[in-house]
Motif scaffolding. Structure first.
Motif, mmCIF file in Angstrom:
data_model
loop_
_atom_site.group_PDB
_atom_site.id
_atom_site.type_symbol
_atom_site.label_atom_id
_atom_site.label_comp_id
_atom_site.label_asym_id
_atom_site.label_seq_id
_atom_site.Cartn_x
_atom_site.Cartn_y
_atom_site.Cartn_z
ATOM 1 N N VAL A 12 0.689 -0.901 0.203
ATOM 2 C CA VAL A 12 0.207 0.042 -0.378
ATOM 3 C C VAL A 12 0.846 1.427 0.155
ATOM 4 O O VAL A 12 2.267 0.589 0.414
ATOM 5 C CB VAL A 12 -0.524 0.090 1.257
ATOM 6 N N ASP A 13 0.394 2.188 -0.459
ATOM 7 C CA ASP A 13 0.834 3.512 -0.682
ATOM 8 C C ASP A 13 0.348 4.697 1.233
ATOM 9 O O ASP A 13 -0.431 4.108 1.785
ATOM 10 C CB ASP A 13 0.792 4.487 -1.585
ATOM 11 N N GLU A 14 1.445 6.189 1.148
ATOM 12 C CA GLU A 14 0.669 6.690 1.375
ATOM 13 C C GLU A 14 -0.640 7.009 1.880
ATOM 14 O O GLU A 14 -0.555 7.126 3.217
ATOM 15 C CB GLU A 14 1.948 7.851 2.360
ATOM 16 N N SER A 15 -1.530 7.148 1.020
ATOM 17 C CA SER A 15 -3.132 7.077 1.194
ATOM 18 C C SER A 15 -3.807 5.619 1.779
ATOM 19 O O SER A 15 -4.884 5.875 1.386
ATOM 20 C CB SER A 15 -3.442 7.815 -0.258
ATOM 21 N N GLY A 16 -2.835 5.126 1.213
ATOM 22 C CA GLY A 16 -3.748 3.554 1.832
ATOM 23 C C GLY A 16 -4.535 2.395 0.696
ATOM 24 O O GLY A 16 -4.878 1.346 0.854
ATOM 25 N N SER A 17 -3.600 3.209 -0.625
ATOM 26 C CA SER A 17 -4.395 3.031 -1.393
ATOM 27 C C SER A 17 -3.727 1.388 -2.172
ATOM 28 O O SER A 17 -1.936 1.510 -2.061
ATOM 29 C CB SER A 17 -4.341 3.566 -3.367
ATOM 30 N N VAL A 18 -3.936 0.376 -2.285
ATOM 31 C CA VAL A 18 -3.524 -0.667 -2.248
ATOM 32 C C VAL A 18 -2.445 -1.052 -4.447
ATOM 33 O O VAL A 18 -3.508 -0.537 -5.405
ATOM 34 C CB VAL A 18 -3.918 -2.461 -2.175
ATOM 35 N N ILE A 19 -1.459 -0.930 -3.920
ATOM 36 C CA ILE A 19 -1.068 -0.671 -5.470
ATOM 37 C C ILE A 19 0.081 -2.177 -6.267
ATOM 38 O O ILE A 19 -0.123 -1.800 -6.899
ATOM 39 C CB ILE A 19 0.334 0.849 -5.607
ATOM 40 N N ALA A 20 0.147 -2.779 -5.453
ATOM 41 C CA ALA A 20 0.279 -4.109 -6.326
ATOM 42 C C ALA A 20 -0.173 -4.829 -5.020
ATOM 43 O O ALA A 20 -0.499 -4.915 -3.446
ATOM 44 C CB ALA A 20 2.149 -4.389 -5.956
ATOM 45 N N CYS A 21 -0.556 -6.414 -5.685
ATOM 46 C CA CYS A 21 -1.338 -7.501 -4.586
ATOM 47 C C CYS A 21 -1.287 -9.323 -5.436
ATOM 48 O O CYS A 21 -1.287 -8.859 -6.572
ATOM 49 C CB CYS A 21 -2.684 -7.144 -4.553
ATOM 50 N N SER A 22 -1.082 -9.598 -5.022
ATOM 51 C CA SER A 22 -0.629 -11.145 -5.039
ATOM 52 C C SER A 22 -2.182 -11.432 -5.856
ATOM 53 O O SER A 22 -2.274 -12.443 -7.119
ATOM 54 C CB SER A 22 -0.335 -12.087 -4.245
ATOM 55 N N GLU A 23 -3.207 -11.158 -5.095
ATOM 56 C CA GLU A 23 -4.445 -11.192 -5.648
ATOM 57 C C GLU A 23 -5.300 -9.819 -6.229
ATOM 58 O O GLU A 23 -5.381 -8.460 -5.209
ATOM 59 C CB GLU A 23 -5.587 -11.192 -4.137
ATOM 60 N N GLY A 33 -7.721 2.136 7.805
ATOM 61 C CA GLY A 33 -7.203 2.009 8.622
ATOM 62 C C GLY A 33 -5.688 1.908 9.013
ATOM 63 O O GLY A 33 -5.289 1.783 9.708
ATOM 64 N N VAL A 34 -4.635 1.660 8.107
ATOM 65 C CA VAL A 34 -3.559 2.100 7.812
ATOM 66 C C VAL A 34 -2.998 2.775 8.229
ATOM 67 O O VAL A 34 -1.913 2.671 9.371
ATOM 68 C CB VAL A 34 -3.514 1.392 5.962
ATOM 69 N N ILE A 35 -3.138 3.971 7.828
ATOM 70 C CA ILE A 35 -3.687 5.327 7.770
ATOM 71 C C ILE A 35 -3.346 5.613 9.374
ATOM 72 O O ILE A 35 -2.679 5.981 10.455
ATOM 73 C CB ILE A 35 -3.686 6.522 7.416
ATOM 74 N N VAL A 47 -4.078 -4.902 10.576
ATOM 75 C CA VAL A 47 -4.905 -3.916 10.817
ATOM 76 C C VAL A 47 -5.970 -4.880 10.049
ATOM 77 O O VAL A 47 -5.574 -5.472 8.522
ATOM 78 C CB VAL A 47 -4.563 -2.800 10.415
ATOM 79 N N ASP A 48 -7.206 -5.739 10.095
ATOM 80 C CA ASP A 48 -8.332 -6.203 9.569
ATOM 81 C C ASP A 48 -7.280 -7.987 9.281
ATOM 82 O O ASP A 48 -7.982 -7.124 7.371
ATOM 83 C CB ASP A 48 -9.051 -5.935 7.972
ATOM 84 N N ASN A 49 -6.987 -8.603 10.178
ATOM 85 C CA ASN A 49 -6.633 -10.165 9.840
ATOM 86 C C ASN A 49 -5.290 -9.587 8.696
ATOM 87 O O ASN A 49 -5.452 -10.383 8.299
ATOM 88 C CB ASN A 49 -7.376 -10.628 8.982
ATOM 89 N N CYS A 50 -4.295 -9.046 8.952
ATOM 90 C CA CYS A 50 -2.683 -8.168 7.536
ATOM 91 C C CYS A 50 -2.077 -7.580 8.324
ATOM 92 O O CYS A 50 -2.418 -6.737 9.398
ATOM 93 C CB CYS A 50 -3.518 -7.368 6.158
ATOM 94 N N THR A 51 -1.192 -8.417 8.257
ATOM 95 C CA THR A 51 0.106 -7.540 9.081
ATOM 96 C C THR A 51 0.698 -6.544 8.077
ATOM 97 O O THR A 51 0.921 -7.068 7.113
ATOM 98 C CB THR A 51 1.429 -8.883 9.590
ATOM 99 N N TYR A 52 1.009 -5.452 7.986
ATOM 100 C CA TYR A 52 2.188 -4.793 7.270
ATOM 101 C C TYR A 52 3.355 -4.011 8.293
ATOM 102 O O TYR A 52 3.440 -3.858 9.135
ATOM 103 C CB TYR A 52 0.305 -3.093 7.818
#
Length: 349
Positions: A12-23, A33-35, A47-52
């Motif tokens: 994810v980038d600074e805005s919380g947007s997913v810019i790359a994902c295996s899905e 929620g990341v920010i 956050v939401d069952n993901c580790t950042y």
């Protein structure tokens, strides 16, 4: 990475947007929620069952890697992925970083044949005229001179500020074609005065010659270095030194010391330069400064004209050179500079 870990991973980038994902379907999602969790402050978060885990090459991380899951293994995976992606980003930034490219050019760390290939890759303006300034700080300072110079020249597409070592910073400045030396000196003076008055930092600035094309930047850089080195020998009081204005000092600096010793012996056959006391040397200096004018020199020294003539006769008697004669004055001037050079340099053959 997904095949190896058997988990969904992404960035994810600074805005919380997913810019790359295996899905792939998740790319473009906004995860606010990341920010809120402070991921980009360097804290590892779930956050939401993901580790950042944040990563990036600047002081403030620009991206965060995430791994599906909130267990201990997810934390390890996220940390490893952040390290790997951070290194990939750094390598990529260096590959496409113009400042890094310019640094390699001026330090001769890139093959001549690769310079034009790389400049085309970076869309580097190869037709612009540029000049290299080296800002030398003699003592440690509380301020970062590098940051100050960068703030002076914020346009990173035209001007490049590069750290060379602990004391030297190179400024590669784009200038108009056929720029006059007085304009370059004025710019250098402005930098020097600002550092001195606002940051209490005294610097010496060496200026190379103006060059067109990326390949000759290394030459301009070396010229600025020579200007600084020559000034240390012949004119320590000077804070702005240009390669173009070094004159005969540049020639003397490049001579072997053995040749210089031979020259001094030939000039002073009847006596030695060491036989001249400090008062006599000061008189000679003032005589040269006043263009060999006896009347003007005696006025500046506050001595009678006949007293000055007596001193000049005394110099002639010791050295065999009459400083009132132009040819003898030239020889003596060069001899003084050669002697100064020998006193301040190690033996060169």
């Amino acid at each position: 990475m997904r095949d190896t870990l058997d988990r969904n991973i992404g960035v994810v980038d600074e805005s919380g947007s997913v810019i790359a994902c295996s899905e792939l379907g998740r790319i473009g999602e906004i995860r606010k929620g990341v920010i809120a969790a402070g991921v980009f402050s360097g804290i590892e978060s779930c956050v939401d069952n993901c580790t950042y885990k944040a990563f990036g090459t600047s002081a403030h991380p620009e991206y965060a890697a995430f791994v599906e899951g909130a267990d201990e293994m997810s934390k390890r995976y996220a940390a490893i992925i952040a390290v790997a992606l951070g290194q990939i980003k750094q390598n990529n930034d260096e590959k496409f970083d113009r400042s890094n490219f310019v640094k390699n050019v001026i330090l001769d760390n890139i093959l001549p044949g690769d310079i034009y290939i790389k400049s085309r890759e970076l869309h580097f303006n190869n037709d612009a005229s540029r000049v290299v300034f080296i800002i030398h700080t003699a003592a440690e300072t509380e301020v970062s001179v590098y940051d100050v110079i960068q703030n002076f020249f914020p346009d990173k597409t035209k001007d490049y500020v590069i750290n060379i070592n602990e004391t030297d910073i190179a400024l590669i400045k784009e200038v108009r074609p056929n720029v006059e030396f007085k304009d370059l000196e004025k710019l250098a003076r402005s930098i020097s005065d600002t550092l001195a008055t606002e940051f209490y930092c005294n610097v010496t600035i060496g200026i190379g010659t103006c060059v067109t094309g990326i390949k000759d930047l290394a030459r301009s850089f070396k010229e600025a270095q020579v200007a600084l080195e020559v000034s240390k020998v012949f004119d320590k009081e000077q804070s702005i030194v240009s390669y173009e204005n070094l004159g005969i000092a540049r020639l003397i600096y490049q001579l072997p010391t053995t040749l210089c010793n031979m020259f001094l012996k030939e000039v002073f056959k009847t006596g030695s330069i060491e036989a001249l006391d400090s008062e006599t040397l000061f008189t000679i200096q003032k005589f040269f400064e006043n263009n060999l004018n006896v009347s003007e020199t005696s006025r500046k020294l506050f001595v009678h004209r006949n007293t000055l003539v007596y001193r000049l006769e005394k110099i002639k008697k010791i050295t065999g050179l009459d400083l009132r004669e132009f040819d003898d004055a030239i020889v003596f001037k060069v001899a003084l500079m050669v002697n100064k050079y020998l006193q301040s340099t190690p033996v060169k053959y």
